[in-house]
Design a protein around this motif. Structure first.
Motif, PDB file in Angstrom:
ATOM      1  N   SER A  22       0.851  -1.209   0.000  1.00 39.14           N
ATOM      2  CA  SER A  22       0.000   0.000   0.000  1.00 39.14           C
ATOM      3  C   SER A  22       0.875   1.243   0.000  1.00 39.14           C
ATOM      4  O   SER A  22       0.990   1.929   1.016  1.00 39.14           O
ATOM      5  CB  SER A  22      -1.003   0.034   1.161  1.00 39.14           C
ATOM      6  N   PRO A  23       1.511   1.510  -1.163  1.00 36.05           N
ATOM      7  CA  PRO A  23       2.435   2.645  -1.236  1.00 36.05           C
ATOM      8  C   PRO A  23       1.700   3.986  -1.193  1.00 36.05           C
ATOM      9  O   PRO A  23       0.552   4.077  -1.627  1.00 36.05           O
ATOM     10  CB  PRO A  23       3.115   2.453  -2.595  1.00 36.05           C
ATOM     11  N   PRO A  24       2.334   5.020  -0.639  1.00 36.37           N
ATOM     12  CA  PRO A  24       1.739   6.358  -0.676  1.00 36.37           C
ATOM     13  C   PRO A  24       1.760   6.895  -2.112  1.00 36.37           C
ATOM     14  O   PRO A  24       2.535   6.410  -2.939  1.00 36.37           O
ATOM     15  CB  PRO A  24       2.678   7.166   0.219  1.00 36.37           C
ATOM     16  N   LYS A  25       0.923   7.887  -2.389  1.00 34.99           N
ATOM     17  CA  LYS A  25       0.868   8.446  -3.757  1.00 34.99           C
ATOM     18  C   LYS A  25       2.195   9.103  -4.106  1.00 34.99           C
ATOM     19  O   LYS A  25       2.683   9.006  -5.231  1.00 34.99           O
ATOM     20  CB  LYS A  25      -0.281   9.447  -3.869  1.00 34.99           C
ATOM     21  N   VAL A  26       2.773   9.822  -3.126  1.00 36.71           N
ATOM     22  CA  VAL A  26       4.075  10.469  -3.329  1.00 36.71           C
ATOM     23  C   VAL A  26       5.059   9.800  -2.366  1.00 36.71           C
ATOM     24  O   VAL A  26       4.791   9.748  -1.156  1.00 36.71           O
ATOM     25  CB  VAL A  26       3.995  11.984  -3.015  1.00 36.71           C
ATOM     26  N   ALA A  27       6.173   9.295  -2.907  1.00 34.46           N
ATOM     27  CA  ALA A  27       7.119   8.553  -2.058  1.00 34.46           C
ATOM     28  C   ALA A  27       7.552   9.408  -0.868  1.00 34.46           C
ATOM     29  O   ALA A  27       7.884  10.595  -1.025  1.00 34.46           O
ATOM     30  CB  ALA A  27       8.337   8.135  -2.873  1.00 34.46           C
ATOM     31  N   GLY A  28       7.513   8.825   0.336  1.00 37.24           N
ATOM     32  CA  GLY A  28       8.016   9.517   1.519  1.00 37.24           C
ATOM     33  C   GLY A  28       7.037  10.491   2.150  1.00 37.24           C
ATOM     34  O   GLY A  28       7.336  11.090   3.183  1.00 37.24           O
ATOM     35  N   ARG A  29       5.837  10.673   1.526  1.00 37.32           N
ATOM     36  CA  ARG A  29       4.861  11.650   2.060  1.00 37.32           C
ATOM     37  C   ARG A  29       3.535  10.970   2.366  1.00 37.32           C
ATOM     38  O   ARG A  29       3.081  10.114   1.598  1.00 37.32           O
ATOM     39  CB  ARG A  29       4.569  12.752   1.027  1.00 37.32           C
ATOM     40  N   CYS A  30       2.908  11.386   3.449  1.00 34.15           N
ATOM     41  CA  CYS A  30       1.629  10.803   3.860  1.00 34.15           C
ATOM     42  C   CYS A  30       0.488  11.322   2.982  1.00 34.15           C
ATOM     43  O   CYS A  30       0.363  12.528   2.781  1.00 34.15           O
ATOM     44  CB  CYS A  30       1.368  11.180   5.321  1.00 34.15           C
ATOM     45  N   ASP A  31      -0.348  10.400   2.468  1.00 37.11           N
ATOM     46  CA  ASP A  31      -1.514  10.785   1.658  1.00 37.11           C
ATOM     47  C   ASP A  31      -2.517  11.602   2.472  1.00 37.11           C
ATOM     48  O   ASP A  31      -3.216  12.459   1.937  1.00 37.11           O
ATOM     49  CB  ASP A  31      -2.286   9.538   1.182  1.00 37.11           C
ATOM     50  N   VAL A  32      -2.620  11.281   3.761  1.00 38.23           N
ATOM     51  CA  VAL A  32      -3.663  11.890   4.593  1.00 38.23           C
ATOM     52  C   VAL A  32      -3.295  13.318   4.983  1.00 38.23           C
ATOM     53  O   VAL A  32      -4.096  14.237   4.844  1.00 38.23           O
ATOM     54  CB  VAL A  32      -3.887  11.055   5.886  1.00 38.23           C
ATOM     55  N   CYS A  33      -2.050  13.525   5.466  1.00 34.19           N
ATOM     56  CA  CYS A  33      -1.717  14.828   6.048  1.00 34.19           C
ATOM     57  C   CYS A  33      -0.461  15.460   5.454  1.00 34.19           C
ATOM     58  O   CYS A  33      -0.073  16.550   5.862  1.00 34.19           O
ATOM     59  CB  CYS A  33      -1.570  14.698   7.570  1.00 34.19           C
ATOM     60  N   GLY A  34       0.190  14.768   4.512  1.00 35.83           N
ATOM     61  CA  GLY A  34       1.396  15.336   3.908  1.00 35.83           C
ATOM     62  C   GLY A  34       2.638  15.199   4.770  1.00 35.83           C
ATOM     63  O   GLY A  34       3.723  15.648   4.400  1.00 35.83           O
ATOM     64  N   GLY A  35       2.478  14.558   5.936  1.00 33.87           N
ATOM     65  CA  GLY A  35       3.614  14.390   6.855  1.00 33.87           C
ATOM     66  C   GLY A  35       4.704  13.495   6.275  1.00 33.87           C
ATOM     67  O   GLY A  35       4.498  12.797   5.279  1.00 33.87           O
ATOM     68  N   GLU A  36       5.844  13.525   6.962  1.00 42.36           N
ATOM     69  CA  GLU A  36       6.993  12.726   6.516  1.00 42.36           C
ATOM     70  C   GLU A  36       6.808  11.267   6.952  1.00 42.36           C
ATOM     71  O   GLU A  36       6.375  10.995   8.060  1.00 42.36           O
ATOM     72  CB  GLU A  36       8.244  13.310   7.175  1.00 42.36           C
TER      73      GLU A  36
END
Ligand code: AP5
Ligand code: MG
Ligand code: ZN
Length: 226
Positions: free
Chosen positions: A151-165
């Motif tokens: 279940s990879p995030p949409k952007v590597a290294g960034r949270c889909d929900v809140c943009g956190g690291e």
């Protein structure tokens, strides 16, 4: 609406080894059922981040993959369960993990005239557990859970929900993962029989897709009508 029609409090105990998917499923259940997700591991990690005394104490155990002593763990969860948002129930993830913790939970709930309603046991084999833990990434801000393959995030290294690291947990080194699984088999698997005897255990095949596990969990909870 009469009292009898009001939803009964739902206290759900998610059982399962490290990497079984407790946190992943609890996040969905929280949203779906409208009751809080209480993860003892997340509570300890919050204490670590805030550098509390409890966090300092817990770190030594967590880094080794050992259980934090019952006394402090029970006190921490008891305090959380006393918060008003738990009046309608809670999804417990990672607690209880010993028979002593299970008995303490019963006593805490009994004081409020409540009880555990269902114990879904998310069953996953060891090889799958290790593959899941090895690829896990967690959001530093909101604890959302990802997997680099499953279940990879949409952007590597960034949270889909809140943009956190996204980060890898300190206890997700191969050595600590193995120790956590061992400790689970020694100290937590007795709870499977404990809750089976009480008629509360429902086995869920945790090797299915996240969506299928979620569907099976929801069906079991609805059927239990707890
Ligand atoms: P805790 O944080 O509870 O860790 P754990 O029990 O080891 O469980 P995990 O969080 O590793 O696994 P999970 O089942 O939540 O799986 P997840 O959903 O992330 O505890 C950490 C430490 O705190 C303990 O070692 C101990 O020291 C201390 N502690 C905590 N509670 C305590 C207590 N009660 N008493 C004493 N000490 C305590 O999923 C894993 C990965 O798999 C993710 O990458 C996810 O994306 C992926 N995944 C999930 N489901 C699927 C699926 N169906 N298919 C494919 N991939 C999936
Ligand atoms: Mg977890
Ligand atoms: Zn996040």
């Amino acid at each position: 609406m009469g009292n009898e029609e009001r939803a009964k409090p739902k206290f759900i105990v998610l059982l399962g080894a490290p990497g079984a998917g407790k946190g992943t499923q609890a996040a969905y259940l929280e949203e779906r059922l409208g009751i809080p997700h209480i993860s003892s591991g997340d509570l300890f990690r919050e204490n670590l981040r805030n550098e509390t005394e409890l966090g300092r104490l817990a770190r030594a155990y967590m880094d080794r993959g050992e259980l934090v002593p019952d006394e402090v763990t029970i006190a921490m969860v008891k305090e959380r369960l006393a918060q008003p948002d738990c009046a309608g129930g809670a999804i417990l993830d990672g607690f209880p993990r010993t028979i002593a913790q299970a008995q303490a939970l019963e006593a805490i709930l009994a004081e409020k005239g409540q009880r555990v309603g269902i114990v879904p046991y998310i069953k996953v084999s060891d090889e799958v557990l290790l593959a899941r833990l090895a690829g896990r990434w967690t959001c530093r801000q909101c604890e959302a859970i990802y997997h680099e393959l499953f279940s990879p995030p949409k952007v590597a290294g960034r949270c889909d929900v809140c943009g956190g690291e996204l980060y890898q947990r300190a206890d997700d080194t191969p050595e600590t993962q193995r120790r956590r699984i061992e400790v689970y088999f020694q100290q937590t698997t007795p709870l499977i029989e404990y809750y089976r005897r009480q008629g509360l255990l429902v086995e869920i095949d945790g090797e299915q897709s996240v969506e299928q596990v979620r569907a099976d969990l929801l069906a079991a909870i609805q059927q239990a009508d707890c």
